[in-house]
Scaffold this motif. Structure first.
Motif, PDB file in Angstrom:
ATOM      1  N   ASN A 669       0.768  -1.275   0.046  1.00  0.00           N
ATOM      2  CA  ASN A 669       0.052   0.190  -0.047  1.00  0.00           C
ATOM      3  C   ASN A 669       0.901   1.174   0.065  1.00  0.00           C
ATOM      4  N   GLU A 670       2.249   1.108   0.044  1.00  0.00           N
ATOM      5  CA  GLU A 670       3.130   2.387  -0.031  1.00  0.00           C
ATOM      6  C   GLU A 670       2.882   3.214  -1.340  1.00  0.00           C
ATOM      7  N   GLU A 671       2.601   4.400  -0.964  1.00  0.00           N
ATOM      8  CA  GLU A 671       2.639   5.167  -2.232  1.00  0.00           C
ATOM      9  C   GLU A 671       3.979   5.813  -2.934  1.00  0.00           C
ATOM     10  N   SER A 672       4.979   5.901  -2.208  1.00  0.00           N
ATOM     11  CA  SER A 672       6.209   6.062  -2.654  1.00  0.00           C
ATOM     12  C   SER A 672       6.833   4.995  -3.551  1.00  0.00           C
ATOM     13  N   ASP A 673       7.473   5.292  -4.611  1.00  0.00           N
ATOM     14  CA  ASP A 673       8.094   4.277  -5.211  1.00  0.00           C
ATOM     15  C   ASP A 673       9.504   3.942  -4.661  1.00  0.00           C
ATOM     16  N   ALA A 698      19.549  -9.653  -5.335  1.00  0.00           N
ATOM     17  CA  ALA A 698      20.308  -8.602  -4.716  1.00  0.00           C
ATOM     18  C   ALA A 698      20.580  -7.316  -5.544  1.00  0.00           C
ATOM     19  N   SER A 699      20.290  -7.347  -6.792  1.00  0.00           N
ATOM     20  CA  SER A 699      20.628  -6.136  -7.767  1.00  0.00           C
ATOM     21  C   SER A 699      19.066  -5.767  -8.412  1.00  0.00           C
ATOM     22  N   ILE A 700      18.004  -6.365  -7.867  1.00  0.00           N
ATOM     23  CA  ILE A 700      16.678  -5.910  -8.271  1.00  0.00           C
ATOM     24  C   ILE A 700      16.004  -4.970  -7.197  1.00  0.00           C
ATOM     25  N   PRO A 701      16.026  -3.778  -7.416  1.00  0.00           N
ATOM     26  CA  PRO A 701      15.090  -2.988  -6.280  1.00  0.00           C
ATOM     27  C   PRO A 701      13.656  -3.347  -6.474  1.00  0.00           C
ATOM     28  N   VAL A 702      13.062  -3.306  -5.321  1.00  0.00           N
ATOM     29  CA  VAL A 702      11.534  -3.615  -5.003  1.00  0.00           C
ATOM     30  C   VAL A 702      10.944  -2.022  -5.445  1.00  0.00           C
ATOM     31  N   LYS A 704       7.081  -0.003  -6.929  1.00  0.00           N
ATOM     32  CA  LYS A 704       5.561   0.092  -7.168  1.00  0.00           C
ATOM     33  C   LYS A 704       5.096  -1.216  -8.321  1.00  0.00           C
ATOM     34  N   ASP A 705       6.032  -1.388  -9.309  1.00  0.00           N
ATOM     35  CA  ASP A 705       5.492  -2.306 -10.392  1.00  0.00           C
ATOM     36  C   ASP A 705       5.912  -3.865  -9.984  1.00  0.00           C
ATOM     37  N   ASN A 706       6.787  -3.929  -9.122  1.00  0.00           N
ATOM     38  CA  ASN A 706       7.192  -5.439  -9.011  1.00  0.00           C
ATOM     39  C   ASN A 706       6.862  -5.737  -7.563  1.00  0.00           C
ATOM     40  N   ARG A 707       6.334  -4.794  -6.580  1.00  0.00           N
ATOM     41  CA  ARG A 707       6.444  -5.374  -4.858  1.00  0.00           C
ATOM     42  C   ARG A 707       5.169  -6.357  -4.775  1.00  0.00           C
ATOM     43  N   LYS A 708       4.447  -6.668  -5.885  1.00  0.00           N
ATOM     44  CA  LYS A 708       3.365  -7.643  -5.642  1.00  0.00           C
ATOM     45  C   LYS A 708       4.182  -8.894  -5.621  1.00  0.00           C
ATOM     46  N   GLU A 709       5.192  -8.910  -6.764  1.00  0.00           N
ATOM     47  CA  GLU A 709       5.779 -10.124  -6.783  1.00  0.00           C
ATOM     48  C   GLU A 709       6.723 -10.441  -5.678  1.00  0.00           C
ATOM     49  N   TYR A 710       7.446  -9.386  -5.216  1.00  0.00           N
ATOM     50  CA  TYR A 710       8.127  -9.442  -4.032  1.00  0.00           C
ATOM     51  C   TYR A 710       7.388 -10.077  -2.778  1.00  0.00           C
ATOM     52  N   VAL A 711       6.314  -9.494  -2.482  1.00  0.00           N
ATOM     53  CA  VAL A 711       5.317 -10.090  -1.602  1.00  0.00           C
ATOM     54  C   VAL A 711       5.136 -11.419  -1.717  1.00  0.00           C
ATOM     55  N   ASP A 712       4.712 -12.037  -2.883  1.00  0.00           N
ATOM     56  CA  ASP A 712       4.194 -13.386  -3.213  1.00  0.00           C
ATOM     57  C   ASP A 712       5.568 -14.100  -2.970  1.00  0.00           C
ATOM     58  N   LEU A 713       6.766 -13.730  -3.297  1.00  0.00           N
ATOM     59  CA  LEU A 713       7.825 -14.670  -3.387  1.00  0.00           C
ATOM     60  C   LEU A 713       8.253 -14.766  -1.884  1.00  0.00           C
ATOM     61  N   TYR A 714       7.872 -13.651  -1.104  1.00  0.00           N
ATOM     62  CA  TYR A 714       8.304 -13.700   0.375  1.00  0.00           C
ATOM     63  C   TYR A 714       7.570 -14.966   1.001  1.00  0.00           C
TER      64      TYR A 714
END
Length: 872
Positions: A669-673, A698-702, A704-714
Motif C-alpha cells: 500500500n506504499e505510495e512512494s516508489d 540482490a541487484s533488483i530493487p523493489v 511499485k511495479d514489482n512489489r506484488k511479486e516481492y510479497v508473493d515470493l516472500y
C-alpha cells in the motif's frame, strides 16, 4: 445445402460462400489457398461444404476476396482464412490459413461490415471508422503509401467522418459518408487503360462526384436519412439507393419479441410456429445470436463478458413456459441439439449457449432433467481451455443468476442421487459399483460451480451446494461395508455439509480397520500401543518405527505401563495431547516458535537431531486423524492448506508472523516508489545470512511495479521454499499415519478444527448433550452436580474436561461425537468399589450423594488429583 434458406452470397475469383438462415456457412470452388475454410487440402470442391469451425458463431455478414474469405459476427468478431501473401487476413503474418481464424487485432473494434478486394480487406466499425490491411501497392489501403499492412490500420484521413458504407474493388476502395452525402475513393484507377494513359494511384481518400443525386432519388417524404448500397467490382463501382434506412443485409434467424408473442398467443403450436422454433433452437448459432445485450455490451464479448442480457433470457422463459405446447417444442429441439455441441469452440461467442440453455430448462419435469444431464455432458466434453473460459464467464455472472444456476444443478444432482439411492435399495450392494458416469455429470458441474464460487469470494452460501440425501447413501455404504461409492462421491465435496463429511471420514476409517469373520459381521482390528509415561516420546517413536503399513489401518488402543485405564477414547487422546504439548516445548527444538504463539517448521532441518523427526510427527498427526482424535499442535491454517494442496497467502503469513505480515501489507500500500528494498531477505538466528528470493535478487530493487511479486515470493519462501524438506517429510508421514483419503474433502478450517479441537465452547451445551444411565436430568444428584460444575472457575472446568476425556479441548467432530455418560454405580460404597484411575474415558460414575457440598469436594478432589469419582 438441401432445402436451406440462403440469406447471403459472396463470391471470390474462383470460390463462393453462402450463409443460411439457420446460421450455417457453406463454401465451394477453388481451395488452392485454403479459402474454403474447411481444413482440407483438396484444391477443388464442386459441392458446398459446411465450415465446421464457425458452427455456433452467429454470423452477421460474409465477404469473399480474390482467394481469401472473411466473416463478421453479430457482436463484431472478425474471422478470416485463405490466401495471406500480403497480410490480407489481418493476422500479423503472411501465412495462408485453411480454417477460420479469429482476427485478434480487431477485438472490441465493433466491426459491423467487412469487404474484400483481390488481396486487401477493409472493415467498418459501428462508430463509422474504417481500417484496412493487406496489399497496398496501388494505394488501396488509403494510408498515403504503397506499403502492405499485415495488421488492421485505421485510415487516418477518414477519422471523424463517420463512414456508413464501404466496398472493395480488385485494387481500390470506395466509402460513403452519409452525413456529407459524399463518396471517397482510394487505390488504382481503371486498369484497362494503357500504361502511358494510366492515371496515378490514389493513395489517400479523396471525394468523387456522386453518380446520382442521392438527396432526391433516395429520400422518402419525411425521411432525413438515405439508404445507400455501394458495390465495387474489378473495374467499376455501383451505387444503389434504398427506400429504408435499415441494413441491406439479410441475417440469420434470431428471436424477436413479436415472433415470441405470436408463439404464446396461439393455444396450439401451428406448423409455421413449429418451423420457426425448430429453425432457431436446432441451431447453436441462432441461440447464441439471440438475447444480445442491446446496450452494445455484446461488442465486448470475451472470456470475461458473455454479451448476453440474462434478464432477456429469463423473460423469454417466463413467456414461452406459459404455452405448454410451444415450450415442449423448444425443449425437444434443445435436447436434440445438445449432443452436437463442439468440444473445441473457437470464440467466446460459442459459450453463450452454455449460459442460456440452463435458464430455459427450469421446469421440474423429466424432459428438463434429461436435458440438463445432456448439457452437463456437453460441458464436460469441452477441452481444458474451453472449460476455463466457461468458468470465467460463470464467475462474471450477476450473483442472482449465478445462484439460480447453482440451485438448478443442485436440484438435478439431488434427483440423480435420489434415484441412485432408490436403485440401491431395490438392487442391493451389486449396484454399488454401477454409479453411471453419465449421471455424475451434474455433480461435476456443481463442483465446478462451487470452485468458481470459492474463487469469487463465496457469493453464494455453501449450503446451496449441499445435498441432504447423501447421508442415507453413506449409511447404506456403512451397512454393506462398501467404500467404492463413497470414494466416487468424495470427488464432489461440495455436496457434503460438515457433518456428512465427518460421517464419510469415520465410515471410511471404519471400513479400513474392519475384518470379516463371517459375511456381514465386521469387527475392527486394533493396534495395541504400550507406552511409559516417563518416556512417552521415546516409546511413541519406537512403536512408529517398528510398525508395518497394515498397523496404521487398525484402530489404536493405548495403554500406559503400570496404569489400569482402559482405552475407550480418552487414554489415546491423552497420549496425543501430551505428545503435542511435549513436542512444542522450546527445549525439544522441533519447531520454530512465533510471537503469535503458533509453531512452524524450522528453515534449517539440521536443527533437529533426528532426521526422521518430522516424518514421525506427520505420522502421529495422520494417526490422530484416522482414529478421530485431536493432536493440538498450534499450527497455522497454512499447514492445513498445504496438506490440501492449496497455496498459503499473505493473510496466512500475517497469522503466523503478525509483525512481518503487517510490514508486507504496508509495502503493498506504499505510495512512494522508493521502498529501499531488494529481492532478498535476511536469514539465520543473527539475521546475517542473505537469501535471494529470485535470481540476482540482490541487484533488483523493489518498486511499485514489482512489489506484488516481492510479497508473493516472500510468502512462498516462508511457507514453501524454506521448509520444503521438513514439510515433505511431514506429509509423507501424515499419509502413512492416515491411510484413509476422503479427508481431502474437508476445508482447511475444518481439518484444522478436527485435529486441534475447539478451545472455546458453551458449557451449558455440554450439559445439554450428556446422556444418563440409571439417572435422568431432573434427579436431585444430577441437578446438584451441574449446579456445582457451573459455579467452578473456567480453569477448573477445563481440568475436569482433561480428567474426563484426556484433553482440555472439545473434539472437532462436534459435541454430538463427545459421548459423555453419567452413570450410577449402584453400590453402597462407590469410593471402594470404583477404583481410582489416572485416566478415564467418557463415562463418569456419579454416586448418589445427597448434597452440593459433598459433590463439590469430590469433584475438586478428582480434578486436582485426577482421581476420585470412579471412572473407567
Amino acid at each position: 445445402m438441401g432445402s436451406q434458406s440462403i440469406v447471403q452470397i459472396a463470391c471470390g475469383d474462383q470460390h463462393a460462400m453462402a450463409l443460411c438462415r439457420g446460421g450455417e456457412l457453406f463454401t465451394w470452388g477453388q481451395n488452392t489457398h485454403g479459402q474454403l475454410g474447411v481444413g482440407s487440402q483438396t484444391t477443388l470442391t464442386p459441392k458446398p461444404q459446411l465450415v465446421e469451425r464457425l458452427k455456433g458463431i452467429p454470423l452477421a455478414q460474409i465477404a469473399a476476396g480474390g482467394a481469401h474469405s472473411t466473416t463478421v459476427s453479430l457482436s463484431g468478431a472478425v474471422y478470416s482464412w485463405g490466401k495471406n501473401s500480403f497480410g490480407q487476413l489481418g493476422l500479423g503474418d503472411t501465412k495462408d490459413r485453411d480454417c477460420p481464424t479469429y482476427v485478434a487485432a480487431l477485438e472490441h473494434w465493433k466491426t459491423v461490415f467487412i469487404s474484400c478486394g483481390a488481396d486487401h480487406t477493409a472493415c467498418l466499425s459501428k462508430e463509422g471508422l474504417v481500417c484496412t490491411f493487406g496489399a497496398g501497392g496501388s494505394g488501396q489501403l488509403g494510408h498515403n503509401s504503397t506499403r502492405d499492412e499485415l495488421l488492421p490500420r485505421v485510415v487516418a484521413e477518414l477519422w471523424g467522418a463517420r463512414v456508413s458504407h464501404i466496398a472493395c474493388g480488385r485494387q481500390h476502395t470506395l466509402v460513403y459518408v452519409s452525413s456529407l452525402d459524399k463518396f471517397y475513393f482510394f487505390g488504382s484507377g481503371d486498369e484497362r487503360q494503357l500504361e502511358d494513359e494510366r492515371k496515378p494511384n490514389q493513395l489517400i481518400p479523396l471525394p468523387i462526384n456522386s453518380p446520382v443525386n442521392t438527396g432526391k432519388s433516395c429520400q422518402k417524404k419525411g425521411e432525413s436519412k438515405k439508404g445507400i448500397k455501394i458495390t465495387a467490382g474489378v473495374h467499376q463501382s455501383f451505387v444503389r439507393c434504398k427506400e429504408n434506412k435499415n441494413s441491406y443485409l439479410n441475417g440469420i434467424a434470431t428471436l424477436e419479441d413479436k415472433e415470441v408473442d405470436a408463439w404464446i398467443s396461439n393455444s396450439k403450436c401451428r406448423e409455421s410456429i413449429k418451423k420457426n422454433i425448430i429453425l432457431i433452437f436446432s441451431s447453436e448459432a441462432c441461440i447464441n445470436g439471440s438475447f444480445l445485450d442491446k446496450r452494445d455490451k455484446h461488442f465486448k464479448t470475451s472470456k470475461e463478458v458473455s454479451g448476453i442480457d440474462m434478464s432477456e433470457v429469463k423473460r423469454f422463459y417466463e413467456k414461452i413456459s406459459k404455452n405448454r405446447t410451444a415450450y415442449q417444442e423448444v425443449q425437444k429441439e434443445i435436447r436434440n441439439l445438445l449432443p452436437s455441441l463442439s468440444p473445441s469452440p473457437i470464440s467466446p461467442e460459442n459459450f453463450r449457449v452454455y449460459l442460456i440453455l440452463p435458464f430455459l430448462l427450469q421446469e421440474k419435469d423429466g424432459d428438463s432433467f434429461l436435458s440438463l444431464i445432456l448439457l452437463a455432458q456437453a460441458i464436460l466434453k469441452l477441452h481444458p481451455e474451453g472449460l476455463q473460459t466457461l468458468e470465467c464467464l460463470w464467475s462474471n455472472l450477476e450473483t442472482s443468476f449465478f445462484k439460480e444456476l447453482v440451485n438448478l444443478y443442485q436440484s438435478v444432482s439431488q434427483q440423480v442421487l435420489f434415484e441412485f439411492f432408490l436403485s440401491l435399495i431395490t438392487t442391493g450392494p451389486g449396484h454399488f459399483f454401477n454409479l453411471d458416469p453419465a449421471e455424475t455429470g451434474p455433480l461435476q458441474i456443481l463442483q465446478m460451480l462451487y470452485q468458481v464460487n470459492s474463487r469469487t469470494g463465496f457469493r453464494v452460501h455453501e449450503s446451496n451446494f449441499h445435498i441432504p440425501q447423501v447421508r442415507e447413501i453413506i449409511n447404506l455404504c456403512s451397512w454393506f461395508n462398501i467404500a467404492t461409492v463413497l470414494w466416487k462421491l468424495s470427488k464432489y465435496p461440495c455436496i457434503f455439509d460438515r457433518e456428512n463429511k465427518i460421517l464419510v471420514h469415520r465410515t471410511e476409517c471404519s471400513f479400513l480397520s474392519r475384518t470379516s469373520p463371517t459375511p456381514f459381521i465386521w469387527i475392527p482390528e486394533t493396534w495395541s500401543f504400550r507406552v511409559r509415561r516417563q518416556h512417552l516420546l521415546q516409546d511413541i517413536w519406537k512403536n512408529l518405527k517398528s510398525a508395518s503399513n497394515q498397523d496404521f489401518r487398525k484402530m489404536l488402543k493405548v495403554s500406559f505401563v503400570g496404569e489400569a485405564g482402559v482405552d475407550q477414547g480418552a487414554v489415546s487422546q491423552e497420549l496425543f495431547s501430551i505428545a503435542a504439548r511435549t513436542l512444542c516445548q522450546r527445549s525439544t527444538s522441533a519447531f520454530c516458535h512465533s510471537s503469535s504463539g503458533l509453531v512452524w517448521f524450522p528453515r534449517r532441518a539440521s536443527r533437529c537431531e533426528d532426521e526422521d523427526t518430522f516424518l514421525l510427527i506427520g505420522t502421529l498427526c495422520g494417526m490422530a486423524l484416522f482414529n478421530q482424535r485431536m493432536v493440538p499442535f498450534p499450527f497455522p491454517r497454512a499447514l492445513y492448506k498445504k496438506l490440501l494442496d492449496l497455496a498459503p497467502t499473505l493473510e496466512d503469513l500475517e497469522d503466523l508472523m503478525p509483525t512481518m505480515g503487517r510490514s508486507l501489507w504496508r509495502i503493498l500500500n506504499e505510495e512512494s516508489d522508493n521502498l529501499d528494498l531488494d529481492f532478498t531477505i535476511m536469514e539465520g538466528e543473527d539475521s546475517t545470512d542473505i537469501v535471494e528470493l529470485k535470481e540476482n535478487g540482490a541487484s533488483i530493487p523493489v518498486t511499485k511495479d514489482n512489489r506484488k511479486e516481492y510479497v508473493d515470493l516472500y510468502v512462498n519462501y516462508v511457507f514453501n521454499k524454506s521448509v520444503q524438506k521438513p514439510f515433505e517429510d511431514f506429509m509423507q508421514g501424515f499419509l502413512r499415519g492416515c491411510p484413509a483419503r476422503n479427508w481431502k474433502m474437508f476445508f482447511p478450517k475444518e481439518l484444522q478444527v478436527l485435529l486441534q479441537g475447539y478451545t472455546t465452547f458453551d458449557w451449558h451445551l455440554l450439559e445439554k448433550n450428556v446422556m444418563y444411565k440409571q439417572y435422568n436430568k431432573l434427579d436431585q444428584t444430577i441437578r446438584n452436580f451441574w449446579t456445582v460444575f457451573h459455579k467452578l472457575p473456567e480453569e477448573k472446568k477445563r481440568m475436569f474436561l482433561v480428567f474426563l476425556s484426556g484433553s482440555d479441548r472439545i473434539t472437532g467432530y462436534g459435541l454430538e461425537h463427545f459421548r459423555f455418560l453419567i452413570a450410577d454405580p449402584q453400590v453402597e460404597n462407590p469410593d471402594e468399589s470404583s477404583p481410582f484411575a489416572s485416566t478415564c474415558y467418557l463415562i463418569l460414575f456419579l454416586p448418589r450423594y445427597s448434597s452440593e457440598k459433598i459433590l463439590k469436594e469430590k469433584l475438586l478432589f478428582a480434578i486436582e488429583h485426577n482421581e476420585g469419582f470412579g471412572c473407567e
